[in-house]
Design a protein around this motif. Sequence first.
Motif, PDB file in Angstrom:
ATOM      1  N   GLY A 102      12.938 -69.717 -92.948  1.00  0.00           N
ATOM      2  CA  GLY A 102      11.690 -69.017 -92.696  1.00  0.00           C
ATOM      3  C   GLY A 102      10.640 -69.917 -92.094  1.00  0.00           C
ATOM      4  N   LEU A 103      10.921 -70.462 -90.911  1.00  0.00           N
ATOM      5  CA  LEU A 103      10.012 -71.381 -90.240  1.00  0.00           C
ATOM      6  C   LEU A 103       9.142 -70.627 -89.244  1.00  0.00           C
ATOM      7  CD1 LEU A 103      12.577 -74.237 -89.498  1.00  0.00           C
ATOM      8  CD2 LEU A 103      11.034 -74.034 -91.467  1.00  0.00           C
ATOM      9  N   SER A 104       7.858 -70.926 -89.228  1.00  0.00           N
ATOM     10  CA  SER A 104       6.957 -70.227 -88.322  1.00  0.00           C
ATOM     11  C   SER A 104       7.297 -70.540 -86.864  1.00  0.00           C
ATOM     12  CB  SER A 104       5.500 -70.617 -88.607  1.00  0.00           C
ATOM     13  OG  SER A 104       5.287 -71.986 -88.339  1.00  0.00           O
ATOM     14  N   HIS A 105       7.059 -69.559 -86.001  1.00  0.00           N
ATOM     15  CA  HIS A 105       7.270 -69.667 -84.554  1.00  0.00           C
ATOM     16  C   HIS A 105       8.736 -69.813 -84.171  1.00  0.00           C
ATOM     17  CE1 HIS A 105       2.849 -71.091 -83.777  1.00  0.00           C
ATOM     18  NE2 HIS A 105       2.927 -69.955 -84.453  1.00  0.00           N
ATOM     19  N   HIS A 106       9.631 -69.437 -85.076  1.00  0.00           N
ATOM     20  CA  HIS A 106      11.067 -69.526 -84.806  1.00  0.00           C
ATOM     21  C   HIS A 106      11.719 -68.142 -84.720  1.00  0.00           C
ATOM     22  CE1 HIS A 106      10.563 -73.758 -85.829  1.00  0.00           C
ATOM     23  NE2 HIS A 106      11.830 -73.994 -85.577  1.00  0.00           N
ATOM     24  N   GLU A 107      10.968 -67.094 -84.485  1.00  0.00           N
ATOM     25  CA  GLU A 107      11.526 -65.754 -84.596  1.00  0.00           C
ATOM     26  C   GLU A 107      12.760 -65.523 -83.725  1.00  0.00           C
ATOM     27  OE1 GLU A 107       7.095 -64.955 -85.473  1.00  0.00           O
ATOM     28  OE2 GLU A 107       8.358 -66.583 -84.776  1.00  0.00           O
ATOM     29  N   ALA A 108      12.678 -65.851 -82.450  1.00  0.00           N
ATOM     30  CA  ALA A 108      13.803 -65.574 -81.552  1.00  0.00           C
ATOM     31  C   ALA A 108      15.021 -66.420 -81.905  1.00  0.00           C
ATOM     32  CB  ALA A 108      13.390 -65.804 -80.103  1.00  0.00           C
ATOM     33  N   ILE A 109      14.814 -67.707 -82.089  1.00  0.00           N
ATOM     34  CA  ILE A 109      15.942 -68.577 -82.389  1.00  0.00           C
ATOM     35  C   ILE A 109      16.522 -68.270 -83.768  1.00  0.00           C
ATOM     36  CG2 ILE A 109      14.561 -70.499 -83.312  1.00  0.00           C
ATOM     37  CD1 ILE A 109      17.688 -70.795 -81.081  1.00  0.00           C
ATOM     38  N   ALA A 110      15.657 -67.922 -84.732  1.00  0.00           N
ATOM     39  CA  ALA A 110      16.155 -67.579 -86.063  1.00  0.00           C
ATOM     40  C   ALA A 110      16.987 -66.307 -86.018  1.00  0.00           C
ATOM     41  CB  ALA A 110      14.990 -67.422 -87.039  1.00  0.00           C
ATOM     42  N   ALA A 111      16.551 -65.321 -85.223  1.00  0.00           N
ATOM     43  CA  ALA A 111      17.309 -64.074 -85.097  1.00  0.00           C
ATOM     44  C   ALA A 111      18.684 -64.335 -84.491  1.00  0.00           C
ATOM     45  CB  ALA A 111      16.526 -63.079 -84.245  1.00  0.00           C
ATOM     46  N   ALA A 112      18.714 -65.141 -83.422  1.00  0.00           N
ATOM     47  CA  ALA A 112      19.984 -65.431 -82.764  1.00  0.00           C
ATOM     48  C   ALA A 112      20.915 -66.225 -83.676  1.00  0.00           C
ATOM     49  CB  ALA A 112      19.737 -66.196 -81.467  1.00  0.00           C
ATOM     50  N   LYS A 113      20.371 -67.222 -84.347  1.00  0.00           N
ATOM     51  CA  LYS A 113      21.210 -68.071 -85.195  1.00  0.00           C
ATOM     52  C   LYS A 113      21.649 -67.350 -86.470  1.00  0.00           C
ATOM     53  CE  LYS A 113      21.330 -71.803 -82.657  1.00  0.00           C
ATOM     54  NZ  LYS A 113      22.604 -72.227 -82.002  1.00  0.00           N
ATOM     55  N   ALA A 114      20.830 -66.410 -86.967  1.00  0.00           N
ATOM     56  CA  ALA A 114      21.278 -65.571 -88.088  1.00  0.00           C
ATOM     57  C   ALA A 114      22.442 -64.696 -87.641  1.00  0.00           C
ATOM     58  CB  ALA A 114      20.127 -64.723 -88.607  1.00  0.00           C
ATOM     59  N   GLY A 115      22.386 -64.248 -86.392  1.00  0.00           N
ATOM     60  CA  GLY A 115      23.508 -63.497 -85.840  1.00  0.00           C
ATOM     61  C   GLY A 115      24.785 -64.317 -85.812  1.00  0.00           C
ATOM     62  N   VAL A 116      24.665 -65.610 -85.524  1.00  0.00           N
ATOM     63  CA  VAL A 116      25.831 -66.487 -85.538  1.00  0.00           C
ATOM     64  C   VAL A 116      26.432 -66.556 -86.938  1.00  0.00           C
ATOM     65  CG1 VAL A 116      26.630 -68.867 -85.216  1.00  0.00           C
ATOM     66  CG2 VAL A 116      25.054 -67.840 -83.563  1.00  0.00           C
ATOM     67  N   GLY A 163      17.084 -64.689 -73.152  1.00  0.00           N
ATOM     68  CA  GLY A 163      17.638 -66.005 -72.877  1.00  0.00           C
ATOM     69  C   GLY A 163      18.100 -66.725 -74.128  1.00  0.00           C
ATOM     70  N   VAL A 164      17.301 -66.628 -75.191  1.00  0.00           N
ATOM     71  CA  VAL A 164      17.665 -67.269 -76.455  1.00  0.00           C
ATOM     72  C   VAL A 164      18.917 -66.632 -77.049  1.00  0.00           C
ATOM     73  CG1 VAL A 164      16.941 -67.611 -78.856  1.00  0.00           C
ATOM     74  CG2 VAL A 164      15.345 -68.074 -76.996  1.00  0.00           C
ATOM     75  N   VAL A 165      18.971 -65.303 -77.053  1.00  0.00           N
ATOM     76  CA  VAL A 165      20.131 -64.600 -77.606  1.00  0.00           C
ATOM     77  C   VAL A 165      21.382 -64.912 -76.787  1.00  0.00           C
ATOM     78  CG1 VAL A 165      21.143 -62.328 -78.026  1.00  0.00           C
ATOM     79  CG2 VAL A 165      18.778 -62.786 -78.694  1.00  0.00           C
ATOM     80  N   ALA A 166      21.239 -64.928 -75.462  1.00  0.00           N
ATOM     81  CA  ALA A 166      22.393 -65.235 -74.615  1.00  0.00           C
ATOM     82  C   ALA A 166      22.913 -66.639 -74.884  1.00  0.00           C
ATOM     83  CB  ALA A 166      22.021 -65.082 -73.148  1.00  0.00           C
ATOM     84  N   ALA A 167      21.995 -67.611 -74.978  1.00  0.00           N
ATOM     85  CA  ALA A 167      22.399 -69.009 -75.141  1.00  0.00           C
ATOM     86  C   ALA A 167      23.057 -69.279 -76.489  1.00  0.00           C
ATOM     87  CB  ALA A 167      21.194 -69.925 -74.966  1.00  0.00           C
ATOM     88  N   SER A 168      22.555 -68.659 -77.546  1.00  0.00           N
ATOM     89  CA  SER A 168      23.033 -68.992 -78.888  1.00  0.00           C
ATOM     90  C   SER A 168      24.042 -68.005 -79.462  1.00  0.00           C
ATOM     91  CB  SER A 168      21.849 -69.101 -79.853  1.00  0.00           C
ATOM     92  OG  SER A 168      21.086 -70.248 -79.578  1.00  0.00           O
ATOM     93  N   LYS A 213       7.930 -69.925 -80.374  1.00  0.00           N
ATOM     94  CA  LYS A 213       6.836 -69.002 -80.089  1.00  0.00           C
ATOM     95  C   LYS A 213       6.836 -67.900 -81.128  1.00  0.00           C
ATOM     96  CE  LYS A 213       6.054 -69.133 -75.084  1.00  0.00           C
ATOM     97  NZ  LYS A 213       6.002 -68.280 -73.867  1.00  0.00           N
ATOM     98  N   PRO A 214       5.661 -67.413 -81.517  1.00  0.00           N
ATOM     99  CA  PRO A 214       5.640 -66.233 -82.377  1.00  0.00           C
ATOM    100  C   PRO A 214       6.143 -65.023 -81.599  1.00  0.00           C
ATOM    101  CG  PRO A 214       3.431 -66.767 -81.641  1.00  0.00           C
ATOM    102  CD  PRO A 214       4.308 -67.891 -81.194  1.00  0.00           C
ATOM    103  N   ALA A 215       6.597 -64.020 -82.311  1.00  0.00           N
ATOM    104  CA  ALA A 215       7.207 -62.861 -81.659  1.00  0.00           C
ATOM    105  C   ALA A 215       6.267 -62.200 -80.657  1.00  0.00           C
ATOM    106  CB  ALA A 215       7.647 -61.848 -82.712  1.00  0.00           C
ATOM    107  N   HIS A 216       4.952 -62.106 -80.982  1.00  0.00           N
ATOM    108  CA  HIS A 216       4.046 -61.362 -80.106  1.00  0.00           C
ATOM    109  C   HIS A 216       3.760 -62.085 -78.799  1.00  0.00           C
ATOM    110  CE1 HIS A 216       1.080 -64.048 -82.019  1.00  0.00           C
ATOM    111  NE2 HIS A 216       0.258 -63.762 -81.017  1.00  0.00           N
ATOM    112  N   LEU A 217       4.132 -63.376 -78.714  1.00  0.00           N
ATOM    113  CA  LEU A 217       3.960 -64.121 -77.475  1.00  0.00           C
ATOM    114  C   LEU A 217       5.284 -64.352 -76.733  1.00  0.00           C
ATOM    115  CD1 LEU A 217       1.344 -66.833 -78.530  1.00  0.00           C
ATOM    116  CD2 LEU A 217       0.944 -64.661 -77.330  1.00  0.00           C
ATOM    117  N   THR A 218       6.344 -63.781 -77.252  1.00  0.00           N
ATOM    118  CA  THR A 218       7.668 -63.950 -76.659  1.00  0.00           C
ATOM    119  C   THR A 218       7.975 -62.798 -75.715  1.00  0.00           C
ATOM    120  OG1 THR A 218       8.471 -65.118 -78.631  1.00  0.00           O
ATOM    121  CG2 THR A 218      10.133 -64.185 -77.153  1.00  0.00           C
ATOM    122  N   SER A 219       8.302 -63.122 -74.469  1.00  0.00           N
ATOM    123  CA  SER A 219       8.638 -62.084 -73.493  1.00  0.00           C
ATOM    124  C   SER A 219      10.069 -61.610 -73.703  1.00  0.00           C
ATOM    125  CB  SER A 219       8.490 -62.620 -72.066  1.00  0.00           C
ATOM    126  OG  SER A 219       9.504 -63.575 -71.793  1.00  0.00           O
TER     127      SER A 219
END
Length: 229
Positions: free
Chosen positions: A121-135, A84-89, A72-78
Amino acid sequence: MARFLLIAASSAIGAATADVLTEAGHEVVTTARSPGADIALDATDFDAVDRAVEQAGPLDGVACFAGSMLLKPAHLTSREQYDGVVAASLTTAFATVRAAGRHLRNGGSVVLVSSAAAMAGLSHHEAIAAAKAGVMGLTLSAAATYASSGLRVNAVAPGLTQTPLTASLTGNEGSRKVSEAMHALGRLGEPADVARAVAFLLDPANSWITGQVLGVDGGLGSLRPRPHA
C-alpha cells in the motif's frame, strides 16, 4: 546442467540472474528489445514470445523480467501511461505463462516478477501496484492449471532495488534515506539479491515449490520497522 530462457534479460535483475545461472553451470538463452541478446523480442507480443520459447527449447524454465516504473497518483495517470504499465508488467508475464504452457510439456519452471508494492500500500504506486497484483493472481492460477503437467509457476516480489529503472528514487539522498527506512533491514536491494531468489525457484532441484510469491524485499511487503530514534 539445466537450460533457461530469460525474457527481458537486459534489465538489471535479468542480467544478474543470467550471471548467477551461468556461474552455477547452467545454459542461458536471453531475449531483449535492444541488441546483444540471443533473441530480439517484444515481450508484449504473444506470438513473438511463443516463437521465442519454441526457438530456445528444449527448456527447463523461463523467467520474465519485463516491467516499468510509474510513480503517479491515479488521478494524474493517463490512459496511455496506465496501458503502458500493464503491458510492460502484466501482459508480458501472461505471454510468458502462455508460451510456457504450450511448449514446456514435460514440466519445468516459470518465474515471474511481481513487487512488494502490490502488498504494502505505497502512495503513488496505483498503476504499478495494480499490474503487479495481477502478476500475483496469474502466478497462483497458472500454478494450479499446470501442476498436473509438472510445470511450476512462482514469482518474486522485490522491494526497492537499486537499478537504472529506480534511479529517480535511489539517486536522491533524501528520498533514498526515506526508502531505506521503510525496509525493516535498513537497506535497499541489489539486483543479485533478487537474482539468487529467481535462480532458486528456477532450479529443478526445488521441484516441490509452486504457486508461491517470494518476497525479496528487506521486509517492505510485510513488516513495519520501528522508527529510528
